[in-house]
Design an enzyme around this catalytic site. Structure first.
Site, PDB file in Angstrom:
ATOM      1  N   GLU A 115      59.593  63.434  23.589  1.00 46.48           N
ATOM      2  CA  GLU A 115      59.145  62.899  24.882  1.00 46.48           C
ATOM      3  C   GLU A 115      60.084  63.376  25.992  1.00 46.48           C
ATOM      4  O   GLU A 115      61.192  63.855  25.714  1.00 46.48           O
ATOM      5  CB  GLU A 115      59.089  61.371  24.837  1.00 46.48           C
ATOM      6  CG  GLU A 115      58.001  60.881  23.873  1.00 46.48           C
ATOM      7  CD  GLU A 115      57.696  59.406  23.988  1.00 46.48           C
ATOM      8  OE1 GLU A 115      58.293  58.723  24.825  1.00 46.48           O
ATOM      9  OE2 GLU A 115      56.845  58.951  23.216  1.00 46.48           O
ATOM     10  N   HIS A 244      54.716  55.257  35.580  1.00 47.09           N
ATOM     11  CA  HIS A 244      54.407  56.253  34.549  1.00 47.09           C
ATOM     12  C   HIS A 244      53.574  57.340  35.209  1.00 47.09           C
ATOM     13  O   HIS A 244      52.609  57.049  35.905  1.00 47.09           O
ATOM     14  CB  HIS A 244      53.646  55.613  33.389  1.00 47.09           C
ATOM     15  CG  HIS A 244      53.644  56.468  32.156  1.00 47.09           C
ATOM     16  ND1 HIS A 244      52.943  57.650  32.092  1.00 47.09           N
ATOM     17  CD2 HIS A 244      54.270  56.334  30.977  1.00 47.09           C
ATOM     18  CE1 HIS A 244      53.152  58.200  30.891  1.00 47.09           C
ATOM     19  NE2 HIS A 244      53.954  57.417  30.202  1.00 47.09           N
ATOM     20  N   ARG A 290      60.799  60.788  34.004  1.00 49.45           N
ATOM     21  CA  ARG A 290      59.579  60.196  34.559  1.00 49.45           C
ATOM     22  C   ARG A 290      59.591  60.059  36.075  1.00 49.45           C
ATOM     23  O   ARG A 290      58.570  60.263  36.728  1.00 49.45           O
ATOM     24  CB  ARG A 290      59.370  58.803  33.973  1.00 49.45           C
ATOM     25  CG  ARG A 290      58.732  58.871  32.641  1.00 49.45           C
ATOM     26  CD  ARG A 290      58.411  57.513  32.118  1.00 49.45           C
ATOM     27  NE  ARG A 290      57.982  57.699  30.736  1.00 49.45           N
ATOM     28  CZ  ARG A 290      57.796  56.741  29.874  1.00 49.45           C
ATOM     29  NH1 ARG A 290      57.980  55.494  30.233  1.00 49.45           N
ATOM     30  NH2 ARG A 290      57.399  56.997  28.659  1.00 49.45           N
ATOM     31  N   HIS A 351      54.613  50.854  35.560  1.00 51.85           N
ATOM     32  CA  HIS A 351      54.636  50.861  34.103  1.00 51.85           C
ATOM     33  C   HIS A 351      55.723  49.968  33.505  1.00 51.85           C
ATOM     34  O   HIS A 351      55.478  49.235  32.564  1.00 51.85           O
ATOM     35  CB  HIS A 351      54.847  52.303  33.645  1.00 51.85           C
ATOM     36  CG  HIS A 351      54.854  52.485  32.162  1.00 51.85           C
ATOM     37  ND1 HIS A 351      53.787  52.144  31.375  1.00 51.85           N
ATOM     38  CD2 HIS A 351      55.800  52.984  31.328  1.00 51.85           C
ATOM     39  CE1 HIS A 351      54.068  52.428  30.105  1.00 51.85           C
ATOM     40  NE2 HIS A 351      55.278  52.927  30.049  1.00 51.85           N
ATOM     41  N   ARG A 386      64.578  54.211  33.071  1.00 51.60           N
ATOM     42  CA  ARG A 386      64.546  54.092  31.603  1.00 51.60           C
ATOM     43  C   ARG A 386      64.152  55.421  30.955  1.00 51.60           C
ATOM     44  O   ARG A 386      63.198  56.075  31.386  1.00 51.60           O
ATOM     45  CB  ARG A 386      63.522  53.032  31.223  1.00 51.60           C
ATOM     46  CG  ARG A 386      63.243  52.958  29.744  1.00 51.60           C
ATOM     47  CD  ARG A 386      62.115  51.998  29.461  1.00 51.60           C
ATOM     48  NE  ARG A 386      60.832  52.540  29.835  1.00 51.60           N
ATOM     49  CZ  ARG A 386      59.803  52.673  28.997  1.00 51.60           C
ATOM     50  NH1 ARG A 386      59.923  52.313  27.740  1.00 51.60           N
ATOM     51  NH2 ARG A 386      58.663  53.146  29.411  1.00 51.60           N
TER      52      ARG A 386
HETATM   53  C1  LIG Z   1      50.651  51.038  27.870  1.00 53.44           C
HETATM   54  C2  LIG Z   1      52.112  50.916  27.523  1.00 53.44           C
HETATM   55  C3  LIG Z   1      52.705  51.859  26.689  1.00 53.44           C
HETATM   56  C4  LIG Z   1      54.055  51.746  26.358  1.00 53.44           C
HETATM   57  N1  LIG Z   1      54.622  52.632  25.486  1.00 53.44           N
HETATM   58  C5  LIG Z   1      55.906  52.457  25.082  1.00 53.44           C
HETATM   59  C6  LIG Z   1      56.488  53.282  24.077  1.00 53.44           C
HETATM   60  O1  LIG Z   1      55.840  54.151  23.516  1.00 53.44           O
HETATM   61  N2  LIG Z   1      57.788  53.061  23.739  1.00 53.44           N
HETATM   62  C7  LIG Z   1      58.558  52.080  24.318  1.00 53.44           C
HETATM   63  O2  LIG Z   1      59.732  51.936  23.974  1.00 53.44           O
HETATM   64  N3  LIG Z   1      58.015  51.282  25.273  1.00 53.44           N
HETATM   65  C8  LIG Z   1      56.718  51.434  25.647  1.00 53.44           C
HETATM   66  N4  LIG Z   1      56.185  50.602  26.594  1.00 53.44           N
HETATM   67  C9  LIG Z   1      56.999  49.501  27.100  1.00 53.44           C
HETATM   68  C10 LIG Z   1      57.089  48.425  26.013  1.00 53.44           C
HETATM   69  O3  LIG Z   1      55.847  48.322  25.369  1.00 53.44           O
HETATM   70  C11 LIG Z   1      57.465  47.082  26.598  1.00 53.44           C
HETATM   71  O4  LIG Z   1      58.586  47.198  27.400  1.00 53.44           O
HETATM   72  C12 LIG Z   1      57.779  46.102  25.472  1.00 53.44           C
HETATM   73  O5  LIG Z   1      56.688  46.018  24.593  1.00 53.44           O
HETATM   74  C13 LIG Z   1      58.080  44.734  26.038  1.00 53.44           C
HETATM   75  O6  LIG Z   1      58.202  43.844  24.972  1.00 53.44           O
HETATM   76  P1  LIG Z   1      58.498  42.322  25.292  1.00 53.44           P
HETATM   77  O7  LIG Z   1      58.505  41.608  23.995  1.00 53.44           O
HETATM   78  O8  LIG Z   1      59.664  42.222  26.175  1.00 53.44           O
HETATM   79  O9  LIG Z   1      57.225  41.862  26.190  1.00 53.44           O
HETATM   80  P2  LIG Z   1      55.672  41.897  25.861  1.00 53.44           P
HETATM   81  O10 LIG Z   1      55.371  42.690  24.684  1.00 53.44           O
HETATM   82  O11 LIG Z   1      54.964  42.216  27.120  1.00 53.44           O
HETATM   83  O12 LIG Z   1      55.380  40.363  25.521  1.00 53.44           O
HETATM   84  C14 LIG Z   1      55.457  39.380  26.524  1.00 53.44           C
HETATM   85  C15 LIG Z   1      54.906  38.084  25.973  1.00 53.44           C
HETATM   86  O13 LIG Z   1      55.197  37.019  26.874  1.00 53.44           O
HETATM   87  C16 LIG Z   1      54.034  36.229  27.077  1.00 53.44           C
HETATM   88  N5  LIG Z   1      54.177  35.554  28.367  1.00 53.44           N
HETATM   89  C17 LIG Z   1      54.333  36.098  29.591  1.00 53.44           C
HETATM   90  N6  LIG Z   1      54.477  35.111  30.507  1.00 53.44           N
HETATM   91  C18 LIG Z   1      54.414  33.944  29.846  1.00 53.44           C
HETATM   92  C19 LIG Z   1      54.494  32.572  30.231  1.00 53.44           C
HETATM   93  N7  LIG Z   1      54.667  32.192  31.510  1.00 53.44           N
HETATM   94  N8  LIG Z   1      54.355  31.616  29.279  1.00 53.44           N
HETATM   95  C20 LIG Z   1      54.154  31.956  27.970  1.00 53.44           C
HETATM   96  N9  LIG Z   1      54.081  33.232  27.550  1.00 53.44           N
HETATM   97  C21 LIG Z   1      54.224  34.206  28.485  1.00 53.44           C
HETATM   98  C22 LIG Z   1      52.890  37.214  26.972  1.00 53.44           C
HETATM   99  O14 LIG Z   1      51.677  36.565  26.746  1.00 53.44           O
HETATM  100  C23 LIG Z   1      53.387  38.076  25.797  1.00 53.44           C
HETATM  101  O15 LIG Z   1      53.104  37.434  24.586  1.00 53.44           O
HETATM  102  C24 LIG Z   1      54.822  50.689  26.919  1.00 53.44           C
HETATM  103  C25 LIG Z   1      54.228  49.761  27.763  1.00 53.44           C
HETATM  104  C26 LIG Z   1      52.879  49.858  28.054  1.00 53.44           C
HETATM  105  C27 LIG Z   1      52.259  48.827  28.943  1.00 53.44           C
END
Ligand SMILES: Cc1cc2nc3c(=O)[nH]c(=O)nc-3n(C[C@H](O)[C@H](O)[C@H](O)COP(=O)(O)OP(=O)(O)OC[C@H]3O[C@@H](n4cnc5c(N)ncnc54)[C@H](O)[C@@H]3O)c2cc1C
Length: 535
Positions: A115, A244, A290, A351, A386
């Site tokens: 990447e 992104h 990026r 993103h 990032r």
């Molecule tokens: C399309 C896309 C592609 C990506 N590709 C990559 C990749 O290939 N590699 C990489 O390293 N990163 C990638 N990223 C970034 C990465 O996916 C995210 O940064 C990471 O998944 C975040 O994980 P997290 O557990 O912090 O949050 P999330 O996975 O977003 O989970 C957040 C959780 O909090 C909950 N929530 C939010 N607010 C509240 C509230 N007030 N009360 C209760 N629950 C709440 C949501 O419902 C969810 O369950 C990508 C992101 C996207 C959008």
């Protein structure tokens, strides 16, 4: 109604679920999640998780790539720690049942993707559906663990903190601010429930929905940043919003990302005349960082007046493309775009939030018993930009470290009984008949942020955005206390606050660096601004 638990985790993405699995050996765990458990950015991650596995690679190269991407603002100690912990965290995922892709001619070895910004192949992936595979495996493990309970359609509103209890005359004490759980809305029946916990973890993900165009799912409204900031947690580096470069441009497509791995495998960006343009902007061409690619596309579109540019990978064999990118291939085909024959129309979109709640090396915030992990946190890993596929890695590393630290803290906390927190007081609030105001304000915030606080900023645009957001916040204050809370209203209050924080940090930083580009200060100013923006 009230629920008592040792650990309260807000969010069921990679960060929250990983923390839960580690913490369950120390105590009871409640996970609240505002939609269904799979509704998380994690589930949409395509590219994969960056980590050193190739014989041709080493920790130092991954560290150097991360530091370079962060443009001077990464915390080197944190970068070293995360990179070195990476392989063990990936092996842990494999032991939990995650099926990563392996090399076709050497099935013993993980297949490693390439990447932008990486000097070696190091992205561990499951074809182009890495996130959903990780989320599936973590949820299966959580389901089997009797210490963990998940509450779906439960949305955290605000934290229960010591100073709130002092204000209400429930306790009197002068010691450090601490957190004792959260008020949580049961979205289905409208009841607000008091979750009392000895340790609280914010794992709510990012804030892409603050912008009109985003790759993020609907849950990404920055709730955790707003909830933490309102309680007194420091926020940092909020100006560094990653756009992104390549989201699918199609009137019917909502938030669909074309992974960076497409460029990693030879995809080329073209303008509407079919000309390559990245070589005009950077020596790494289509594989530049990026921020550079997104800004180059912005400039190309500004010059040409076109609505999108194109990403062409049709020179690769159809067999390779359907095997390596089945999700992208099928989704594009649904929109009559055959990626084996034609270029994909793409535009940049919000993103990833590099800033967030400031934490230390264990994911702890400045409030006792309160942790922030995953995209909601600002750990020092990403700096001003990032590096691709470093965020899932960050979430895994910090979830483990935070769970270990919090497990020890829990033992201390158990020595004293939990203070009884008061029930949520709705006051004289009534049901709103004016939800049109809420949806109008939602729309105005997202447009304002896209037009004035986007890829390219100026002092004037930032000042305009501030005035608009302040007006909306005044309106929200007026009706927040009048109406019974619901998800839309709570999210609106949160996106307005997070928008304010982004504008504040962007206005403070009087230089251009990484993801923050201000035409009034186009150069980097290491003398004055080689530091975080902390508020
Ligand atoms: C399309 C896309 C592609 C990506 N590709 C990559 C990749 O290939 N590699 C990489 O390293 N990163 C990638 N990223 C970034 C990465 O996916 C995210 O940064 C990471 O998944 C975040 O994980 P997290 O557990 O912090 O949050 P999330 O996975 O977003 O989970 C957040 C959780 O909090 C909950 N929530 C939010 N607010 C509240 C509230 N007030 N009360 C209760 N629950 C709440 C949501 O419902 C969810 O369950 C990508 C992101 C996207 C959008």
């Amino acid at each position: 109604m009230g629920i008592k638990t040792d650990f309260l985790i807000i969010g069921s993405g990679i960060a929250g679920l990983s923390f839960a699995l580690h913490a369950a050996s120390s105590g009871t765990v409640a996970i609240v999640t505002k939609k269904e458990r799979m509704d998380a950015s994690t589930n949409y991650a395509q590219g994969g998780i960056a980590s050193v596995f190739d014989l041709d690679d080493n920790f130092d190269l991954h560290i150097q790539d991360t530091l370079k991407s962060g443009d001077g603002l990464c915390n080197k100690k944190i970068v070293e720690m995360v990179v070195k912990d990476g392989p063990e965290r990936i092996r842990e995922l494999i032991s939990l049942g995650v099926n990563f892709s392996h090399q076709q001619d050497n099935p013993e070895k993980l297949d490693l993707g390439m990447e932008g910004g990486h000097s070696r192949r190091r992205v561990v992936h499951t074809k182009d559906r890495t996130g959903s595979e990780v989320e599936r495996a973590l949820l299966e493990n959580v389901k089997e663990n009797s210490k963990i309970t998940i509450y779906e359609d439960y949305m955290a509103i605000d934290l229960i903190t010591k100073s709130k209890l002092i204000k209400r005359g429930i306790i009197s004490s002068e010691s450090k601010e601490s957190c004792w759980g959260a008020y949580v809305l049961n979205i289905k029946d409208g009841e607000v429930i008091t979750f009392q916990s000895r340790i609280t973890v914010i794992a709510t993900g990012g804030a892409g929905k603050i912008y009109l165009y985003t790759s993020n799912p609907d849950i990404a409204t920055g709730d955790g940043i707003a909830i933490g900031y309102r309680a007194g947690v420091k926020a940092a580096n909020m100006e560094f919003v990653q756009f992104h470069p390549t989201c699918l441009y199609h009137p019917l497509a909502k938030n669909f990302l074309i992974s960076e791995a497409v460029r990693g495998e030879g995809g080329i960006l073209l303008n509407s005349k079919g000309e390559r343009f990245m070589e005009k902007y950077h020596s790494l061409k289509d594989l530049a960082f990026r921020d550079i690619v997104a800004r180059s596309i912005y400039l190309e579109l500004k010059k040409s007046g076109d609505e999108c540019v194109y990403l062409d990978i049709s020179h690769k064999s159809p067999d390779f493309l359907t095997e390596r990118f089945p999700n992208i291939y099928e989704t594009c085909l649904n929109y009559q775009i055959d990626i084996t024959k034609q270029p994909i129309p793409v535009v940049p979109a919000a993103h990833y939030m590099c800033g967030g709640l400031l934490t230390n090396e264990n994911g702890a915030t400045n409030i006792r018993n309160l942790y922030a992990i995953g995209e909601v946190a600002c750990t020092g890993l990403h700096g001003a930009n990032r590096l691709a596929s470093n965020s899932l890695l960050e979430a895994l590393v910090f979830a483990k470290r935070a769970a270990e630290k919090a497990g020890k803290e829990l033992k201390e906390n158990r020595r004293s009984p939990l203070t009884k927190a008061p029930q949520w007081d709705p006051g004289s609030a009534t049901d709103s008949e004016e939800m049109i105001v809420v949806s109008h304000n939602w729309d105005e915030i997202r447009r304002t942020m896209w037009n004035y606080v986007g890829i390219v900023r100026t002092n004037k645009r930032l000042a305009r955005a501030r005035v608009r957001i302040e007006n909306i916040q005044e309106e929200i204050k007026e009706y927040y206390w009048d109406f019974i809370v619901n998800r839309d209203l709570l999210e609106l209050r949160n996106i307005a606050l997070v928008a304010e924080l982004i504008i504040t940090c962007a206005s403070m930083r009087k230089e251009s660096r990484g993801l923050h580009y201000n035409l009034d200060y186009p150069d980097k100013d290491d003398e004055h601004w080689n530091r975080d923006t902390v508020i």
